[in-house]
Scaffold this motif. Structure first.
Motif, PDB file in Angstrom:
ATOM      1  N   UNK A 490       1.162  -0.912   0.122  1.00  0.00           N
ATOM      2  CA  UNK A 490       0.070   0.020   0.352  1.00  0.00           C
ATOM      3  C   UNK A 490       1.018   1.100   0.345  1.00  0.00           C
ATOM      4  N   UNK A 491       0.102   2.522  -0.225  1.00  0.00           N
ATOM      5  CA  UNK A 491       1.200   3.722  -0.160  1.00  0.00           C
ATOM      6  C   UNK A 491      -0.171   4.679   1.047  1.00  0.00           C
ATOM      7  N   UNK A 492       0.751   5.721   1.436  1.00  0.00           N
ATOM      8  CA  UNK A 492       0.750   6.620   2.612  1.00  0.00           C
ATOM      9  C   UNK A 492      -1.004   6.834   2.100  1.00  0.00           C
ATOM     10  N   UNK A 493      -1.493   7.610   0.783  1.00  0.00           N
ATOM     11  CA  UNK A 493      -2.436   8.208   0.975  1.00  0.00           C
ATOM     12  C   UNK A 493      -3.621   6.686   0.954  1.00  0.00           C
ATOM     13  N   UNK A 494      -2.966   5.772   0.470  1.00  0.00           N
ATOM     14  CA  UNK A 494      -4.132   5.120   0.756  1.00  0.00           C
ATOM     15  C   UNK A 494      -4.829   4.706   2.408  1.00  0.00           C
ATOM     16  N   UNK A 495      -4.209   4.518   3.293  1.00  0.00           N
ATOM     17  CA  UNK A 495      -4.480   4.311   4.649  1.00  0.00           C
ATOM     18  C   UNK A 495      -4.806   5.475   5.070  1.00  0.00           C
ATOM     19  N   UNK A 496      -5.078   6.614   4.573  1.00  0.00           N
ATOM     20  CA  UNK A 496      -4.762   8.376   4.744  1.00  0.00           C
ATOM     21  C   UNK A 496      -6.737   8.371   4.552  1.00  0.00           C
ATOM     22  N   UNK A 497      -6.761   8.386   2.889  1.00  0.00           N
ATOM     23  CA  UNK A 497      -7.907   7.830   3.007  1.00  0.00           C
ATOM     24  C   UNK A 497      -9.386   7.541   2.848  1.00  0.00           C
ATOM     25  N   UNK A 498      -8.838   6.204   3.126  1.00  0.00           N
ATOM     26  CA  UNK A 498      -9.536   5.359   3.560  1.00  0.00           C
ATOM     27  C   UNK A 498     -10.436   5.261   4.734  1.00  0.00           C
ATOM     28  N   UNK A 499     -10.301   6.423   5.478  1.00  0.00           N
ATOM     29  CA  UNK A 499     -11.040   6.521   6.895  1.00  0.00           C
ATOM     30  C   UNK A 499     -12.133   6.103   7.209  1.00  0.00           C
ATOM     31  N   UNK A 500     -11.148   4.571   7.479  1.00  0.00           N
ATOM     32  CA  UNK A 500     -11.854   4.155   8.310  1.00  0.00           C
ATOM     33  C   UNK A 500     -11.055   2.579   8.915  1.00  0.00           C
ATOM     34  N   UNK A 501     -10.978   1.841  10.326  1.00  0.00           N
ATOM     35  CA  UNK A 501      -9.365   0.969  10.664  1.00  0.00           C
ATOM     36  C   UNK A 501      -9.108  -0.106  10.034  1.00  0.00           C
ATOM     37  N   UNK A 502      -8.308  -0.045   9.601  1.00  0.00           N
ATOM     38  CA  UNK A 502      -7.312  -1.347   8.976  1.00  0.00           C
ATOM     39  C   UNK A 502      -6.448  -1.311   9.038  1.00  0.00           C
ATOM     40  N   UNK A 503      -5.777  -2.939   8.622  1.00  0.00           N
ATOM     41  CA  UNK A 503      -4.613  -4.132   9.307  1.00  0.00           C
ATOM     42  C   UNK A 503      -3.552  -3.885   8.548  1.00  0.00           C
ATOM     43  N   UNK A 504      -2.476  -3.678   8.582  1.00  0.00           N
ATOM     44  CA  UNK A 504      -1.412  -2.997   7.589  1.00  0.00           C
ATOM     45  C   UNK A 504      -0.351  -4.348   8.163  1.00  0.00           C
ATOM     46  N   UNK A 505       0.224  -4.881   6.751  1.00  0.00           N
ATOM     47  CA  UNK A 505       1.039  -6.011   7.606  1.00  0.00           C
ATOM     48  C   UNK A 505       2.734  -5.547   7.165  1.00  0.00           C
ATOM     49  N   UNK A 506       3.062  -4.219   7.180  1.00  0.00           N
ATOM     50  CA  UNK A 506       4.463  -3.473   7.328  1.00  0.00           C
ATOM     51  C   UNK A 506       4.262  -2.668   6.170  1.00  0.00           C
ATOM     52  N   UNK A 507       5.004  -1.556   5.706  1.00  0.00           N
ATOM     53  CA  UNK A 507       4.999  -1.205   4.627  1.00  0.00           C
ATOM     54  C   UNK A 507       6.454  -0.736   3.889  1.00  0.00           C
ATOM     55  N   UNK A 508       7.506  -1.322   4.754  1.00  0.00           N
ATOM     56  CA  UNK A 508       8.823  -1.134   3.869  1.00  0.00           C
ATOM     57  C   UNK A 508       8.906  -3.001   3.688  1.00  0.00           C
ATOM     58  N   UNK A 509       7.417  -3.294   4.441  1.00  0.00           N
ATOM     59  CA  UNK A 509       7.917  -5.560   4.416  1.00  0.00           C
ATOM     60  C   UNK A 509       8.712  -6.361   2.696  1.00  0.00           C
ATOM     61  N   UNK A 510       8.728  -6.836   2.317  1.00  0.00           N
ATOM     62  CA  UNK A 510       8.753  -6.795   1.473  1.00  0.00           C
ATOM     63  C   UNK A 510       7.763  -7.674   1.258  1.00  0.00           C
ATOM     64  N   UNK A 511       7.056  -6.962  -0.150  1.00  0.00           N
ATOM     65  CA  UNK A 511       5.564  -7.886  -0.939  1.00  0.00           C
ATOM     66  C   UNK A 511       5.104  -9.393  -0.831  1.00  0.00           C
ATOM     67  N   UNK A 512       6.414 -10.206  -0.650  1.00  0.00           N
ATOM     68  CA  UNK A 512       4.999 -11.192  -0.617  1.00  0.00           C
ATOM     69  C   UNK A 512       5.233 -11.513   0.581  1.00  0.00           C
ATOM     70  N   UNK A 513       6.140 -11.783   1.943  1.00  0.00           N
ATOM     71  CA  UNK A 513       6.096 -11.525   2.837  1.00  0.00           C
ATOM     72  C   UNK A 513       4.459 -10.891   3.456  1.00  0.00           C
ATOM     73  N   UNK A 514       4.119  -9.579   2.997  1.00  0.00           N
ATOM     74  CA  UNK A 514       3.316  -9.144   2.881  1.00  0.00           C
ATOM     75  C   UNK A 514       2.272  -9.566   2.476  1.00  0.00           C
ATOM     76  N   UNK A 515       2.316 -10.245   1.469  1.00  0.00           N
ATOM     77  CA  UNK A 515       0.962 -10.751   1.294  1.00  0.00           C
ATOM     78  C   UNK A 515       0.655 -12.273   1.619  1.00  0.00           C
ATOM     79  N   UNK A 516       1.653 -13.017   2.078  1.00  0.00           N
ATOM     80  CA  UNK A 516       1.435 -14.161   2.980  1.00  0.00           C
ATOM     81  C   UNK A 516       1.056 -14.140   4.185  1.00  0.00           C
ATOM     82  N   UNK A 517       1.127 -12.902   4.843  1.00  0.00           N
ATOM     83  CA  UNK A 517       0.712 -12.404   6.310  1.00  0.00           C
ATOM     84  C   UNK A 517      -0.763 -12.289   6.131  1.00  0.00           C
TER      85      UNK A 517
END
Length: 583
Positions: A490-517
């Motif tokens: 994700x990018x910062x504007x996504x979380x900022x403009x979502x305007x509701x609680x969300x779960x993230x799996x890191x920002x700088x973590x490898x995307x394959x790791x994020x996807x697996x988690x």
């Protein structure tokens, strides 16, 4: 005979001039407020940096942690917290993020103008101060940055405030309180972007001018030597306002390596490491020379007249010119010595450039050559925008459709081109009205027209696509009241403009790791958990027929899906799109 009532005595000439100059000053400030502030409240943060800083400020307000910046669940260690503090404080006052995120930049720019005006007034006269402030406003890069929620307008203000205190002491002094104030502002600049110490370079040309007996330098007296080191103390006190509590809290979390990494990153990797071993924005040693011409238009039109004037002032040993000019050269050399360069790095030079240009501006404006350059600049800008707008409206070129697609703009494209036509027409109308004799008035009016139209027209027109507000509204429309959403790549504007609680799996973590988690999290409640993912991070691990293409924004495709769209056991390849500044 009819008696005639006696007329009151007219004001003395000096007092009339003072009243006139004060009126002109307030008109200038009104002009500046309109130019810099128009459009505030009409848009959300736009990439690349604005959503990052505003998200950190928003999380600061929500969490109550004002020392350690966060980007989602991760600590954000790329920048000191000063801008985010001010954005968060602005929100606490106005309670509206659309206004709050731009307030620090607006106030910083206005403060810079006031400081430059005051320096020009004290070193020369009120008229010079007016010219100096107006010259700053006639710099496209300064106004462009002042209308964005980035760190640069704030660091320009702190460096200019430091220069103001130092020059008041070194040229108008001695005034040790202002000297210490300037050093303190340099420290605030350090905890804003790390480079605030550059203001202290002003002491080097002062030492040279003192030793060489230049005209205008203040005499400090032999017994004042002990006051100079207190400037360093003032600088360190300002830095300590953030550094000491941050280090104490990090030490209290010594068992957590994340905090140790944060301290190392923000104090060493992002400062000395970045300067000595730059890893991006690699440019040639002369990169800044053309920047000082085209990015500083139309102020740079004065170079043919100001350069000879500065040379004559230097030969006359005028310290009022030498100290700011010497400082500008030192700052330019400092940034040119590093391999990593960006155009905004040298923006703090602009206020001092305007200051030493201002004493000669009236003479230059009375000369035909500068009025001709002003007219040519207005005509060129007007012609270019008119030609672009009419060409795009009449031929519908491929580049227009491509631009709209890559930026995710799904509004009426004709509005963009009509905006160009309106700005271009305004330039020609102003030029026709003021003509060559007052071409500088046409130039000032043309700059105002450009920024007013940009703020009132472009902001609302481009906001949904540039800020991802439209994309995230589409995402929210697919979510039920009890649904949860996880973010991957994700990018910062996504979380900022979502305007509701969300779960993230890191920002700088490898995307394959994020996807697996993320998929592991999703299977725990497959009926109510959605994943929002950038397309490259999905690879071939998602069945597109069971996923929702929610749109294209910020040059990226985005998808939304539940657990039934995930191919079991599949792990996508690493995503190469990791450039934070790519927006």
């Amino acid at each position: 005979m009819a008696s005639t009532a006696p007329h009151p005595n007219p004001l003395p000439k000096a007092e009339r001039e003072l009243v006139s100059e004060r009126r002109q000053f307030w008109l200038l400030m009104l002009f500046a407020i309109v130019m810099l502030g128009i459009g505030i409240g009409l848009r959300d943060p736009w990439p690349s940096d604005e959503p990052r800083f505003t998200l950190a400020a928003k999380q600061m307000v929500e969490s109550g942690d004002w020392l350690f910046l966060h980007r989602g669940t991760e600590l954000y260690a790329d920048k000191p917290p000063m801008l985010m503090w001010l954005e968060a404080a602005s929100f606490e006052i106005v309670r509206n993020w659309r206004v709050a995120f731009l307030l620090p930049s607006l106030l910083s720019a206005l403060g810079t103008l006031l400081l430059v005006y005051d320096l020009g007034r004290r070193l020369w006269n009120r008229k010079t101060g007016m010219y100096a402030a107006m010259a700053v406003l006639m710099c496209i890069q300064f106004v462009f940055q002042a209308k964005r929620a980035q760190i640069d307008p704030l660091v320009v203000f702190f460096i200019t405030a430091a220069n103001w205190g130092l020059l008041r002491h070194l040229l108008c002094g001695p005034n040790w309180k202002l000297f210490w104030f300037g050093c303190f502002c340099a420290g605030l600049g350090v905890i804003t972007k790390g480079v605030g110490f550059l203001a202290l370079f002003m002491l080097l040309p002062y030492v040279w001018a003192t030793l060489r007996g230049w005209n205008g330098v203040a005499t400090m007296g032999a017994g004042a030597w002990w006051r100079w080191p207190l400037g360093l103390v003032a600088t360190l006190i300002a830095i300590a306002l953030w550094l000491v509590p941050m280090l104490l809290i990090a030490h209290a979390h010594a068992d957590n390596p994340i905090y140790a990494a944060y301290v190392n990153n923000i104090l060493f990797h992002q400062t000395a490491g970045r300067y000595a071993h730059a890893w991006h924005h690699i440019q040639s040693p002369v990169y800044y020379l053309p920047i000082m011409v085209y990015a500083w238009l139309p102020l740079s039109l004065t170079y043919p007249g100001s350069l000879p004037s500065w040379w004559r002032a230097l030969k006359a040993k005028d310290a009022r010119i030498f100290l700011p000019l010497g400082w500008m050269v030192l700052v330019l050399v400092f940034f040119s010595a590093s391999a990593g360069k960006r155009d905004v790095y040298i923006l703090p030079i602009v206020p001092m450039l305007a200051l030493i240009t201002a004493p000669y501006l009236e003479e230059m404006l009375n000369a035909r050559w500068l009025r001709l350059l002003c007219a040519l600049f207005v005509a060129a800008m007007g012609t270019a925008l008119l030609a672009l707008g009419m060409y795009a409206l009449t031929t519908h070129p491929a580049f227009a459709a491509k631009l709209a697609y890559t930026r995710g703009f799904d509004g009426p494209q004709n509005c963009l081109w009509w905006m160009c036509i309106v700005i271009g027409a305004a330039q020609w109308i102003l030029l026709a009205f003021f003509r060559l004799r007052r071409a500088h008035w046409a130039l000032a009016g043309g700059m105002l027209a450009l920024w007013v139209v940009w703020g009132l027209w472009a902001y609302p027109l481009l906001n949904d696509s540039s800020s991802s507000a439209g994309l995230m509204a589409n995402v929210r429309a697919h979510l039920g009241d009890h649904d949860e959403i996880g973010l991957v790549d994700w990018k910062e504007q996504n979380l900022l403009m979502l305007d509701r609680p969300a779960i993230d799996f890191g920002f700088s973590a490898p995307t394959s790791q994020q996807f697996t988690q993320a998929t592991q999290w999703q299977v725990a409640a497959p009926a109510t958990r959605w994943l929002f993912v950038q397309e490259p991070a999905m690879g071939h691990c998602v069945d597109r027929s069971k996923a929702i293409d929610v749109g294209h924004a910020n040059r990226r495709n985005w998808w939304l899906f539940k657990a039934d769209a995930v191919i079991p056991g599949c792990v996508p390849a690493a995503n190469a799109d990791d450039d934070e500044t790519g927006d």
